[in-house]
Design an enzyme around this catalytic site. Structure first.
Site, PDB file in Angstrom:
ATOM      1  CG  HIS A   1       1.193  -3.833   5.180  1.00  0.00           C
ATOM      2  ND1 HIS A   1       0.087  -4.655   5.171  1.00  0.00           N
ATOM      3  CD2 HIS A   1       1.483  -3.613   3.870  1.00  0.00           C
ATOM      4  CE1 HIS A   1      -0.274  -4.905   3.929  1.00  0.00           C
ATOM      5  NE2 HIS A   1       0.559  -4.293   3.115  1.00  0.00           N
TER       6      HIS A   1
ATOM      7  CE  LYS B   1      -4.758  -5.500  -4.549  1.00  0.00           C
ATOM      8  NZ  LYS B   1      -3.686  -5.293  -3.584  1.00  0.00           N
TER       9      LYS B   1
ATOM     10  NE  ARG C   1       5.257  -7.674  -1.638  1.00  0.00           N
ATOM     11  CZ  ARG C   1       4.088  -8.025  -2.122  1.00  0.00           C
ATOM     12  NH1 ARG C   1       3.337  -8.871  -1.465  1.00  0.00           N
ATOM     13  NH2 ARG C   1       3.674  -7.555  -3.278  1.00  0.00           N
TER      14      ARG C   1
ATOM     15  CB  SER D   1      -3.373  -8.452   2.257  1.00  0.00           C
ATOM     16  OG  SER D   1      -2.663  -7.413   2.892  1.00  0.00           O
TER      17      SER D   1
HETATM   18  N1  COA Z   1       4.876  -6.744   3.324  1.00  0.00           N
HETATM   19  C1  COA Z   1       3.930  -7.614   3.005  1.00  0.00           C
HETATM   20  N2  COA Z   1       3.037  -7.403   2.030  1.00  0.00           N
HETATM   21  C2  COA Z   1       3.120  -6.272   1.338  1.00  0.00           C
HETATM   22  C3  COA Z   1       4.091  -5.309   1.601  1.00  0.00           C
HETATM   23  C4  COA Z   1       4.995  -5.576   2.658  1.00  0.00           C
HETATM   24  N3  COA Z   1       5.961  -4.729   2.997  1.00  0.00           N
HETATM   25  N4  COA Z   1       3.944  -4.287   0.728  1.00  0.00           N
HETATM   26  C5  COA Z   1       2.918  -4.602  -0.051  1.00  0.00           C
HETATM   27  N5  COA Z   1       2.402  -5.799   0.323  1.00  0.00           N
HETATM   28  C6  COA Z   1       1.307  -6.516  -0.297  1.00  0.00           C
HETATM   29  C7  COA Z   1      -0.039  -5.936  -0.002  1.00  0.00           C
HETATM   30  O1  COA Z   1      -0.611  -6.515   1.145  1.00  0.00           O
HETATM   31  C8  COA Z   1      -0.791  -6.288  -1.248  1.00  0.00           C
HETATM   32  O2  COA Z   1      -1.237  -7.621  -1.134  1.00  0.00           O
HETATM   33  P1  COA Z   1      -2.546  -8.122  -1.888  1.00  0.00           P
HETATM   34  O3  COA Z   1      -2.328  -7.853  -3.333  1.00  0.00           O
HETATM   35  O4  COA Z   1      -2.573  -9.535  -1.551  1.00  0.00           O
HETATM   36  O5  COA Z   1      -3.678  -7.318  -1.342  1.00  0.00           O
HETATM   37  C9  COA Z   1       0.240  -6.280  -2.358  1.00  0.00           C
HETATM   38  O6  COA Z   1       1.463  -6.402  -1.698  1.00  0.00           O
HETATM   39  C10 COA Z   1       0.220  -5.052  -3.171  1.00  0.00           C
HETATM   40  O7  COA Z   1       0.285  -3.960  -2.288  1.00  0.00           O
HETATM   41  P2  COA Z   1       0.362  -2.501  -2.792  1.00  0.00           P
HETATM   42  O8  COA Z   1       1.406  -2.403  -3.832  1.00  0.00           O
HETATM   43  O9  COA Z   1       0.449  -1.598  -1.614  1.00  0.00           O
HETATM   44  O10 COA Z   1      -0.952  -2.297  -3.576  1.00  0.00           O
HETATM   45  P3  COA Z   1      -2.375  -2.050  -3.112  1.00  0.00           P
HETATM   46  O11 COA Z   1      -3.218  -2.677  -4.130  1.00  0.00           O
HETATM   47  O12 COA Z   1      -2.634  -2.456  -1.720  1.00  0.00           O
HETATM   48  O13 COA Z   1      -2.501  -0.445  -3.196  1.00  0.00           O
HETATM   49  C11 COA Z   1      -2.455   1.719  -4.242  1.00  0.00           C
HETATM   50  C12 COA Z   1      -2.220   0.223  -4.411  1.00  0.00           C
HETATM   51  C13 COA Z   1      -3.785   2.003  -3.584  1.00  0.00           C
HETATM   52  C14 COA Z   1      -1.350   2.299  -3.397  1.00  0.00           C
HETATM   53  C15 COA Z   1      -2.362   2.334  -5.636  1.00  0.00           C
HETATM   54  O14 COA Z   1      -3.168   1.602  -6.519  1.00  0.00           O
HETATM   55  C16 COA Z   1      -2.790   3.782  -5.663  1.00  0.00           C
HETATM   56  O15 COA Z   1      -2.019   4.648  -5.319  1.00  0.00           O
HETATM   57  N6  COA Z   1      -4.064   4.041  -6.082  1.00  0.00           N
HETATM   58  C17 COA Z   1      -4.647   5.366  -6.093  1.00  0.00           C
HETATM   59  C18 COA Z   1      -5.014   5.791  -7.509  1.00  0.00           C
HETATM   60  C19 COA Z   1      -3.820   6.335  -8.226  1.00  0.00           C
HETATM   61  O16 COA Z   1      -3.189   7.299  -7.813  1.00  0.00           O
HETATM   62  N7  COA Z   1      -3.496   5.690  -9.360  1.00  0.00           N
HETATM   63  C20 COA Z   1      -2.376   6.043 -10.152  1.00  0.00           C
HETATM   64  C21 COA Z   1      -1.130   5.346  -9.662  1.00  0.00           C
HETATM   65  S1  COA Z   1       0.219   5.650 -10.748  1.00  0.00           S
END
Ligand code: COA
Length: 162
Positions: free
Chosen positions: A17, A41, A90, A128
């Protein structure tokens, strides 16, 4: 002023991140890190602590701030007058989910672009969850998260241990 939003659960923030945050901060005038408050989550750190950690590790960036958000990301972007959301890619396996989200977000708010940044290859295998999994079993997570995050994770698991 070009503002972008980098959203996620950040449970906790990793060096993957941090890599994306640094690069987004070079591309945009302002980066707002949006820490998702309600999520499906099962989190280790409550939202306020995840926010505190993000603020702590990004204190060195003049144009980066962080807030918690809930509800639709595209509504939040409207509220902040953001031009773009940043997503880190990724691996190929991320693509399908990301494309679906980007297209749905475009439908919800056509004024916001999704900008994909390729995660640095040294971080392409981390998430994460995998970091928490390894740390919970006493494995080494050195170099994968900022030092203060490593300390907090270890403290958390020490407290959870019977
Ligand atoms: N390096 C390392 N890890 C990374 C990364 C990077 N550059 N980018 C993402 N990750 C990891 C995260 O740590 C996360 O790991 P985990 O699943 O073990 O926790 C995983 O990849 C997924 O990350 P991300 O895609 O950012 O998802 P998220 O679950 O953390 O967040 C939201 C998702 C909150 C952004 C998304 O669900 C959202 O926008 N929700 C709001 C509601 C909404 O608008 N919904 C409609 C969407 S169309």
């Amino acid at each position: 002023m070009r503002t972008c939003i980098y959203s996620g659960t950040f449970d906790p923030v990793t060096n993957g991140h941090m890599d994306i945050i640094g690069r987004a901060a070079n591309l945009f005038d302002e980066v707002i890190i949006a820490v998702a408050r309600d999520n499906y989550k099962n989190v280790l750190f409550p939202a306020e602590e995840r926010l505190e950690i993000v603020r702590e590790v990004t204190a060195g960036f003049a144009n980066v701030s962080a807030e918690c958000f809930s509800g639709l990301l595209m509504d939040y972007c409207r509220e902040k007058n953001a031009a773009a959301v940043i997503r880190g890619l990724r691996a190929v396996s991320d693509f399908e989910y990301e494309m679906q989200m980007a297209l749905m977000n475009k439908k919800l708010n056509p004024n916001v672009e999704t900008v994909f940044l390729m995660t640095g290859q040294q971080y392409s295998f981390i998430s994460s969850s995998i970091i928490k999994d390894v740390a919970s079993l006493g494995g080494c997570i050195d170099g994968l998260v900022p030092p203060s995050v490593e300390r907090r994770i270890k403290e958390k698991y020490a407290l959870l241990r019977p």
